[in-house]
Design an enzyme around this catalytic site. Structure first.
Site, PDB file in Angstrom:
ATOM      1  N   ASP A 184       9.368  -6.123  -6.818  1.00  0.00           N
ATOM      2  CA  ASP A 184       8.055  -6.770  -6.291  1.00  0.00           C
ATOM      3  C   ASP A 184       7.654  -8.135  -6.408  1.00  0.00           C
ATOM      4  O   ASP A 184       7.682  -8.454  -7.615  1.00  0.00           O
ATOM      5  CB  ASP A 184       6.817  -5.826  -6.216  1.00  0.00           C
ATOM      6  CG  ASP A 184       5.580  -6.373  -5.642  1.00  0.00           C
ATOM      7  OD1 ASP A 184       5.609  -7.179  -4.692  1.00  0.00           O
ATOM      8  OD2 ASP A 184       4.561  -5.702  -5.762  1.00  0.00           O
ATOM      9  N   HIS A 222      -0.229  -0.075  -4.846  1.00  0.00           N
ATOM     10  CA  HIS A 222       0.272  -0.774  -6.216  1.00  0.00           C
ATOM     11  C   HIS A 222      -1.145  -1.112  -6.887  1.00  0.00           C
ATOM     12  O   HIS A 222      -1.733  -2.336  -6.220  1.00  0.00           O
ATOM     13  CB  HIS A 222       1.064  -2.079  -5.756  1.00  0.00           C
ATOM     14  CG  HIS A 222       1.416  -2.800  -7.021  1.00  0.00           C
ATOM     15  ND1 HIS A 222       1.985  -4.134  -6.918  1.00  0.00           N
ATOM     16  CD2 HIS A 222       1.203  -2.773  -8.239  1.00  0.00           C
ATOM     17  CE1 HIS A 222       2.090  -4.576  -8.157  1.00  0.00           C
ATOM     18  NE2 HIS A 222       1.705  -3.703  -8.929  1.00  0.00           N
ATOM     19  N   MET A 260       8.014  -5.865 -11.636  1.00  0.00           N
ATOM     20  CA  MET A 260       7.392  -6.902 -11.264  1.00  0.00           C
ATOM     21  C   MET A 260       8.168  -8.115 -11.431  1.00  0.00           C
ATOM     22  O   MET A 260       8.627  -8.465 -12.520  1.00  0.00           O
ATOM     23  CB  MET A 260       6.083  -7.403 -11.656  1.00  0.00           C
ATOM     24  CG  MET A 260       5.203  -6.381 -11.347  1.00  0.00           C
ATOM     25  SD  MET A 260       4.646  -6.209  -9.528  1.00  0.00           S
ATOM     26  CE  MET A 260       4.114  -7.996  -9.092  1.00  0.00           C
ATOM     27  N   MET A 315      -6.272  -4.981  -5.969  1.00  0.00           N
ATOM     28  CA  MET A 315      -6.388  -5.968  -7.151  1.00  0.00           C
ATOM     29  C   MET A 315      -7.982  -6.046  -7.389  1.00  0.00           C
ATOM     30  O   MET A 315      -8.766  -6.202  -6.395  1.00  0.00           O
ATOM     31  CB  MET A 315      -5.989  -7.206  -6.816  1.00  0.00           C
ATOM     32  CG  MET A 315      -4.516  -7.544  -6.374  1.00  0.00           C
ATOM     33  SD  MET A 315      -4.093  -9.205  -6.192  1.00  0.00           S
ATOM     34  CE  MET A 315      -2.503  -8.850  -5.299  1.00  0.00           C
ATOM     35  N   GLY A 319       8.843 -12.331  -4.789  1.00  0.00           N
ATOM     36  CA  GLY A 319       9.705 -13.261  -4.523  1.00  0.00           C
ATOM     37  C   GLY A 319      10.911 -12.620  -3.706  1.00  0.00           C
ATOM     38  O   GLY A 319      12.094 -13.246  -4.054  1.00  0.00           O
ATOM     39  N   MET A 372      -3.433  -2.819  -9.331  1.00  0.00           N
ATOM     40  CA  MET A 372      -3.519  -3.845 -10.349  1.00  0.00           C
ATOM     41  C   MET A 372      -4.944  -4.131 -10.620  1.00  0.00           C
ATOM     42  O   MET A 372      -5.771  -4.695 -10.454  1.00  0.00           O
ATOM     43  CB  MET A 372      -2.952  -5.302  -9.623  1.00  0.00           C
ATOM     44  CG  MET A 372      -1.437  -5.319  -9.314  1.00  0.00           C
ATOM     45  SD  MET A 372      -1.115  -6.482  -8.269  1.00  0.00           S
ATOM     46  CE  MET A 372      -1.105  -5.660  -6.731  1.00  0.00           C
ATOM     47  N   GLY A 403      -0.687 -10.719  -8.858  1.00  0.00           N
ATOM     48  CA  GLY A 403      -2.038 -11.411  -8.532  1.00  0.00           C
ATOM     49  C   GLY A 403      -1.808 -12.072  -7.010  1.00  0.00           C
ATOM     50  O   GLY A 403      -2.859 -12.398  -6.406  1.00  0.00           O
ATOM     51  N   PHE A 404      -0.617 -12.598  -7.032  1.00  0.00           N
ATOM     52  CA  PHE A 404      -0.476 -13.440  -5.489  1.00  0.00           C
ATOM     53  C   PHE A 404       0.684 -13.263  -4.941  1.00  0.00           C
ATOM     54  O   PHE A 404       1.849 -13.090  -5.527  1.00  0.00           O
ATOM     55  CB  PHE A 404      -0.774 -15.167  -5.934  1.00  0.00           C
ATOM     56  CG  PHE A 404      -1.960 -15.329  -6.908  1.00  0.00           C
ATOM     57  CD1 PHE A 404      -3.178 -15.460  -6.097  1.00  0.00           C
ATOM     58  CD2 PHE A 404      -2.066 -15.191  -7.940  1.00  0.00           C
ATOM     59  CE1 PHE A 404      -4.412 -15.541  -6.418  1.00  0.00           C
ATOM     60  CE2 PHE A 404      -3.354 -15.334  -8.774  1.00  0.00           C
ATOM     61  CZ  PHE A 404      -4.700 -15.651  -8.197  1.00  0.00           C
ATOM     62  N   GLY A 405       0.759 -13.531  -3.616  1.00  0.00           N
ATOM     63  CA  GLY A 405       2.111 -13.575  -2.895  1.00  0.00           C
ATOM     64  C   GLY A 405       2.684 -14.810  -2.951  1.00  0.00           C
ATOM     65  O   GLY A 405       2.069 -15.956  -3.136  1.00  0.00           O
ATOM     66  N   GLY A 406       3.737 -14.967  -2.333  1.00  0.00           N
ATOM     67  CA  GLY A 406       4.347 -16.170  -2.181  1.00  0.00           C
ATOM     68  C   GLY A 406       4.875 -17.093  -3.466  1.00  0.00           C
ATOM     69  O   GLY A 406       5.046 -18.302  -3.379  1.00  0.00           O
ATOM     70  N   ASP A 430      -1.506  -3.590  -2.092  1.00  0.00           N
ATOM     71  CA  ASP A 430      -1.763  -4.326  -3.096  1.00  0.00           C
ATOM     72  C   ASP A 430      -3.268  -4.313  -3.529  1.00  0.00           C
ATOM     73  O   ASP A 430      -4.232  -4.860  -2.864  1.00  0.00           O
ATOM     74  CB  ASP A 430      -1.182  -5.665  -3.071  1.00  0.00           C
ATOM     75  CG  ASP A 430       0.096  -5.709  -3.322  1.00  0.00           C
ATOM     76  OD1 ASP A 430       0.851  -5.363  -4.285  1.00  0.00           O
ATOM     77  OD2 ASP A 430       0.713  -6.499  -2.463  1.00  0.00           O
ATOM     78  N   HIS A 459       3.546  -1.337   1.743  1.00  0.00           N
ATOM     79  CA  HIS A 459       3.176  -1.517   0.338  1.00  0.00           C
ATOM     80  C   HIS A 459       1.826  -2.191   0.233  1.00  0.00           C
ATOM     81  O   HIS A 459       1.305  -3.275   0.890  1.00  0.00           O
ATOM     82  CB  HIS A 459       3.914  -2.704  -0.304  1.00  0.00           C
ATOM     83  CG  HIS A 459       3.855  -2.997  -1.544  1.00  0.00           C
ATOM     84  ND1 HIS A 459       4.337  -2.155  -2.804  1.00  0.00           N
ATOM     85  CD2 HIS A 459       3.299  -4.068  -2.366  1.00  0.00           C
ATOM     86  CE1 HIS A 459       3.922  -2.776  -3.993  1.00  0.00           C
ATOM     87  NE2 HIS A 459       3.316  -3.848  -3.686  1.00  0.00           N
ATOM     88  N   SER A 465       4.569  -5.994   2.403  1.00  0.00           N
ATOM     89  CA  SER A 465       3.541  -5.992   1.370  1.00  0.00           C
ATOM     90  C   SER A 465       2.326  -6.568   2.280  1.00  0.00           C
ATOM     91  O   SER A 465       2.561  -7.702   2.779  1.00  0.00           O
ATOM     92  CB  SER A 465       3.569  -6.697   0.413  1.00  0.00           C
ATOM     93  OG  SER A 465       2.477  -7.182  -0.260  1.00  0.00           O
TER      94      SER A 465
END
Ligand code: DX5
Ligand code: ZN
Length: 248
Positions: free
Chosen positions: A200, A91, A162, A62, A202, A93, A167-170, A60, A58, A33
């Site tokens: 998608d 993806h 999900m 947003m 973690g 969003m 909205g956020f990585g990590g 993202d 991937h 991603s």
């Protein structure tokens, strides 16, 4: 230029790729991603992740409305299209996803997923994606039950579960996502379908084995691939663990 929306006129929707029979168990794939990549060096980052075994990129998207973050849109997809031959998994969003399907098709997107929670006319939206020659998918937020999409499962190339709030990585993996993956795999079996199961959020060393064992075969990973600055090695290591878990 983006084409006007194709609505309910003309030939029937082209869901030509819909899989009616269960093929052999799909190979597990890693989808780096780019959300966690260095956006100033996207082409190099993507190339490194590909050398490490990534087979789909991937992306993202947003909009700052459906999710509390803003990322990128069709112009970046268009540039990425020139930088890699790997399929681009967009993806979305975003709200009003239908309005943007032609632009993503023009930009060169291969797979497009839309959120159950953001799409008022999900069936129409999935048809529209297929009519534009892309592979449609539906995404479920952590709080959305798998059984709600039963009636459209025959239309999708994959379902994206999900395992964090988008909205956020990590972010930290939400454990009950494993039950959702198992339920989805059960439904697929019951219904005789062969859509793929993507996860998608973690996906990392401490979660990947359980995710694969639960039944997922498309593994999105942002932080675990790009977060430490060596995407090639980190992609390779994560994919190796996933393959062991899949018995490949
Ligand atoms: C989050 C995005 C993810 C994100 C995952 O809304 O949809 O694709 O990149 O990031 P990690 O793998 O860091 O949890
Ligand atoms: Zn994503």
């Amino acid at each position: 230029m983006a084409q006007p929306l194709k609505r309910d006129c003309g030939p029937p929707p082209l869901i030509h790729w819909a899989i009616k029979e269960i093929p052999e168990k799909p190979m597990v794939e890693l989808l780096p991603s780019i959300l966690s990549a260095d956006f100033a060096h996207l082409a190099e980052e993507v190339a490194a992740a590909e050398r490490g075994g990534g087979t789909v990129i991937h992306v993202d998207v947003m909009d700052g409305h459906f999710v509390p973050n803003i990322t990128l849109g069709p112009p970046v997809v268009k540039s990425l299209r020139k930088a890699t031959r790997l399929p681009l998994d967009c993806h979305l969003m975003i709200e009003n996803a239908e309005e943007f399907i032609p632009a993503f098709a023009d930009a060169g997107a291969d797979w497009v997923s839309v959120h159950y929670e953001a799409c008022r006319h999900l069936h129409r939206c999935l048809e529209l994606i297929a009519q534009h020659g892309m592979k449609p998918a539906v995404v479920l937020n952590p709080a959305t039950q798998v059984d709600l999409i039963r009636d459209i499962l025959h239309m999708v190339h994959h379902v994206l579960i999900m395992s964090v709030n988008p909205g956020f990585g990590g972010q930290r993996f939400i454990e009950f996502s494993l039950d959702k993956i198992r339920r989805l795999a059960e439904l697929r079996q019951e219904m005789g379908l062969a859509f793929r199961i993507e996860v998608d959020g973690g996906v990392a060393h401490d979660t990947v084995t359980r995710i694969v064992q639960a039944g997922a075969d498309l593994l999105v990973a942002g932080n675990a691939v790009f977060g430490a600055g060596h995407p090639e090695q980190d992609a390779r290591a994560l994919l190796a663990e996933a393959r062991v878990a899949a018995g490949e």
